[in-house]
Design an enzyme around this catalytic site. Structure first.
Site, mmCIF file in Angstrom:
data_model
loop_
_atom_site.group_PDB
_atom_site.id
_atom_site.type_symbol
_atom_site.label_atom_id
_atom_site.label_comp_id
_atom_site.label_asym_id
_atom_site.label_seq_id
_atom_site.Cartn_x
_atom_site.Cartn_y
_atom_site.Cartn_z
ATOM 1 N N CYS A 2 35.382 30.229 53.435
ATOM 2 C CA CYS A 2 35.578 31.217 53.948
ATOM 3 C C CYS A 2 37.310 31.014 54.468
ATOM 4 O O CYS A 2 37.584 29.517 55.156
ATOM 5 C CB CYS A 2 35.454 31.252 55.388
ATOM 6 S SG CYS A 2 33.254 31.574 55.258
ATOM 7 N N ASN A 100 34.924 30.934 60.627
ATOM 8 C CA ASN A 100 34.690 29.381 59.209
ATOM 9 C C ASN A 100 34.193 28.822 59.845
ATOM 10 O O ASN A 100 34.854 28.349 61.215
ATOM 11 C CB ASN A 100 35.719 29.902 58.721
ATOM 12 C CG ASN A 100 36.088 28.386 58.271
ATOM 13 O OD1 ASN A 100 35.212 28.370 57.110
ATOM 14 N ND2 ASN A 100 37.160 28.041 57.484
ATOM 15 N N GLU A 486 31.312 22.348 36.333
ATOM 16 C CA GLU A 486 31.425 23.671 37.350
ATOM 17 C C GLU A 486 32.487 25.146 36.956
ATOM 18 O O GLU A 486 32.580 26.058 37.679
ATOM 19 C CB GLU A 486 32.650 23.477 39.235
ATOM 20 C CG GLU A 486 34.033 22.664 38.286
ATOM 21 C CD GLU A 486 34.106 22.088 39.240
ATOM 22 O OE1 GLU A 486 35.441 21.161 39.305
ATOM 23 O OE2 GLU A 486 34.730 22.478 40.990
ATOM 24 N N HIS A 502 18.870 3.406 27.741
ATOM 25 C CA HIS A 502 17.299 3.008 28.614
ATOM 26 C C HIS A 502 16.867 4.346 29.118
ATOM 27 O O HIS A 502 16.739 4.457 30.718
ATOM 28 C CB HIS A 502 18.190 2.110 30.081
ATOM 29 C CG HIS A 502 18.515 1.080 29.162
ATOM 30 N ND1 HIS A 502 18.245 0.244 29.326
ATOM 31 C CD2 HIS A 502 20.162 0.858 29.531
ATOM 32 C CE1 HIS A 502 18.944 -0.729 28.764
ATOM 33 N NE2 HIS A 502 20.096 -0.828 28.832
#
Ligand code: F6R
Length: 607
Positions: A2, A100, A486, A502
């Site tokens: 924020c 915030n 992202e 694996h």
């Protein structure tokens, strides 16, 4: 998380706040709002909506947003979904609040003050407005003091009272607030970025202190009502660094800035050809006496720590743990006065890192933080701080902060080697001259950005991308994979290439893009075998390899990028830039909002 802004003066507050909220939007971008205090006695007027600051701006064009004093907010939703009602500011009685942080005991407060059915939103923040309103009887300081003592959690609050027009009050715990005088009044924000257009002098509001901003300036009191001393700081980065500088996105600009900010980070800390951390007060004895190191950090900063671990273990020979700060407390951490704790954080506000650092200090651990934002909480909570002089990093995806964190870790490793008497003059000189080459080598990679753009095209439509490497190569791929996820929303996984067989190799099918990094001589033959394993299952291999490498085997790549050659331990620097650019171009070409990926925020002040 924020963004908070407050301004009082003689200019039109809404314009100042909307511009500032655009700068702060990277902190959260679900919804936005402003409240204006009205000197004409009309009370406080709120304009807010779900959406971006541009939506708020459009709304402000239709409403009366006159007035020279106001508070504004850009939100990253925690309590309550994304809707107009949950956008800040929140008003209760004569009190208007932006917040915030997270109020952990908001449920208990609702019960205690019988607020059920009286609130308009689902936020914890409106509860604060209601509690403040309950305590407000004309004395703002007393109401704030009484309220703050009832709150559990983290908060940065900016507050206006209907009957005190022209004044903004603020108080915080953990979540940041900085404040400054302007030529005609005063301003506060959660971040220096919004203050820079007005002044280079600012201060960090200390926790549990109440500031009052008016046209006449700023006053500050502690919670017992005593006037407090303001410790002024100076913004020491170039103001022009906080705009996009002609690039379409901050992320590209920040990638391109890396050669310069690496210089800014290392050059002031090299004296007579040796790393020098005396300006940071870091004594050689601290580096010589520790028996182990524990790095605490999150996300990208934690990935920087992994590179640091490889460097320190290889060159110093002491054990280094890298712990995700969010997991630190759940693993019964073993840290003591012989464990040097290194906290790494761009923002310096990540709450998990801050809490882990505080815990380690209580256990007696000596501590160094590596932080980008001057005066941030983590910097202040650690014994010593080494600032990465990266300047403001605005894009949510971290790039230049990461490589400057690496640069500091290179310096720290070298100083530690000297402090422990492990290196002679020649070793020091060859290491330092290689470190000094990093900016020019990065320039070389950046000048090949169009070639890297073409490579990025090959994964544009991929559903999954795998990244493989060993040792240092694996560490940087963890970061490369995070970057791709992202900003491009492509699922991607970094795998230690020896581990692939694996289990995960089952996911490699015809045409799966696999980015392989091969920069470490001692690992090369094994890494190349692992590449053959995926290639023989049809994977499309994008190979990042040292420029002078002769590949004797048959062609094992679909695309290749030859990296400028450095000593092996420094190859992470050019290779990281390539991975950043690949992520950037994929996001750009997908038409995504590169700087503000969905669901994210730049500063993570919730646990
Ligand atoms: C990713 C990114 C995050 C941060 C993480 C820690 O690009 O930026 O993973 O690295 O949230 O933040 P800081 O460094 O501010 O503690």
């Amino acid at each position: 998380m924020c963004g908070i802004i407050g301004y009082t003066g003689t200019k039109k507050a809404s314009e100042i706040m909307l511009d500032a909220l655009e700068l702060l939007e990277y902190r959260g971008y679900d919804s936005a709002g402003i409240a204006l205090s009205d000197e004409a006695g009309r009370g406080t007027r709120i304009t807010k909506c779900a959406g971006r600051v541009k939506d708020l701006r459009a709304l402000c064009e239709k409403e009366d947003v006159s007035g020279c004093c106001g508070i504004g907010h850009t939100r990253w939703a925690t309590h309550g979904g994304v809707c107009d009602e949950n956008a800040h500011p929140h008003r209760f009685g004569k009190v208007t609040v932006i917040h915030n942080g997270i109020i952990e005991n908001y449920r208990q407060l609702i019960e205690k003050y019988e607020l059920d059915g009286k609130l308009l939103s689902q936020t914890d923040s409106e509860v604060v407005a209601a509690v403040l309103s309950r305590f407000y009887e004309g004395d703002p300081y007393s109401a704030i003091r009484k309220t703050v003592l009832k709150l559990k959690g983290t908060f940065a609050l900016a507050i206006m009272f209907d009957d005190i027009p022209g004044k903004i009050f603020a108080v915080r715990n953990v979540s940041p607030i900085v404040a400054a005088n302007t030529e005609d009044g005063a301003i506060l924000s959660s971040d220096v970025a919004a203050i820079v257009p007005f002044t280079t002098q600012y201060f960090v509001v200390p926790e549990f202190h109440v500031v009052c901003l008016s046209r006449d300036g700023i006053e500050m009191y502690d919670l017992s009502g005593d006037k407090a001393y303001i410790e002024w700081l100076t913004v020491d980065w170039d103001v022009s660094r906080s705009d996009k500088g002609g690039y379409p996105y901050y992320m590209e600009k920040e990638i391109m800035e890396q050669p310069q900010v690496i210089k800014d980070t290392i050059l002031p800390r090299i004296k007579d050809g040796k790393p020098d951390l005396s300006a940071e007060g870091i004594e050689d004895s601290m580096l010589a006496e520790c028996q182990r190191i524990c790095v605490i950090a999150c996300g990208t900063a934690m990935h920087a720590g992994l590179v640091g671990k490889s460097l320190i273990q290889a060159m110093i020979g002491i054990h280094v743990d890298v712990v995700m700060a969010s997991e630190f407390m759940y693993n019964d951490p073993v840290v003591d006065d012989k464990t040097l704790v290194i906290a790494i954080s761009q923002s310096g506000e990540t709450i998990d890192t801050l809490e882990a650092l505080k815990f380690a200090r209580k256990c007696g651990s000596p501590s160094i933080s590596i932080v980008n934002v001057k005066g941030a909480s983590i910097a202040r909570a650690s014994e010593h701080v080494i600032y990465t002089n990266a300047g403001p990093e605005i894009a949510v995806a971290s790039t230049k902060a990461y490589t400057t964190q690496l640069a500091v870790l290179y310096l720290l490793t070298a100083r530690m080697a000297i402090a422990r008497g492990l290196w002679d003059e020649a070793q020091t000189q060859s290491y330092m001259s290689e470190l000094l080459r990093v900016p020019e080598v990065m320039e070389e990679v950046l000048s090949a950005k169009e070639e890297i753009h073409h490579i990025a095209d090959t994964i544009l439509n991929a559903k999954d991308v795998f990244m493989i490497g060993r040792g240092l190569d694996y560490s940087i791929l963890l970061e490369g994979s995070l970057k791709l996820k992202e900003v491009s929303y492509i699922h991607s996984e970094a795998y230690a290439s020896g581990e692939l067989k694996h289990g995960t190799i089952a996911l490699i099918t015809e045409e799966t893009p696999v980015i392989a990094v091969v920069t470490q001589d001692k690992l090369k033959s094994k890494e190349l075998s692992n590449i053959k394993e995926v290639q023989s299952r049809g994977a499309k291999v994008i190979l990042l390899i040292k420029g002078d490498e002769v590949l004797e085997q048959e062609k094992i790549w679909s695309r290749i990028f030859r990296l400028p050659v450095m000593a092996d331990e420094f190859m992470v620097m050019p290779a990281s830039v390539v991975l950043q650019l690949i992520a950037y171009y994929v996001s750009l070409d997908k038409g995504l909002d590169v700087d503000k990926p969905r669901n994210l925020a730049k500063v993570v002040t919730v646990e």
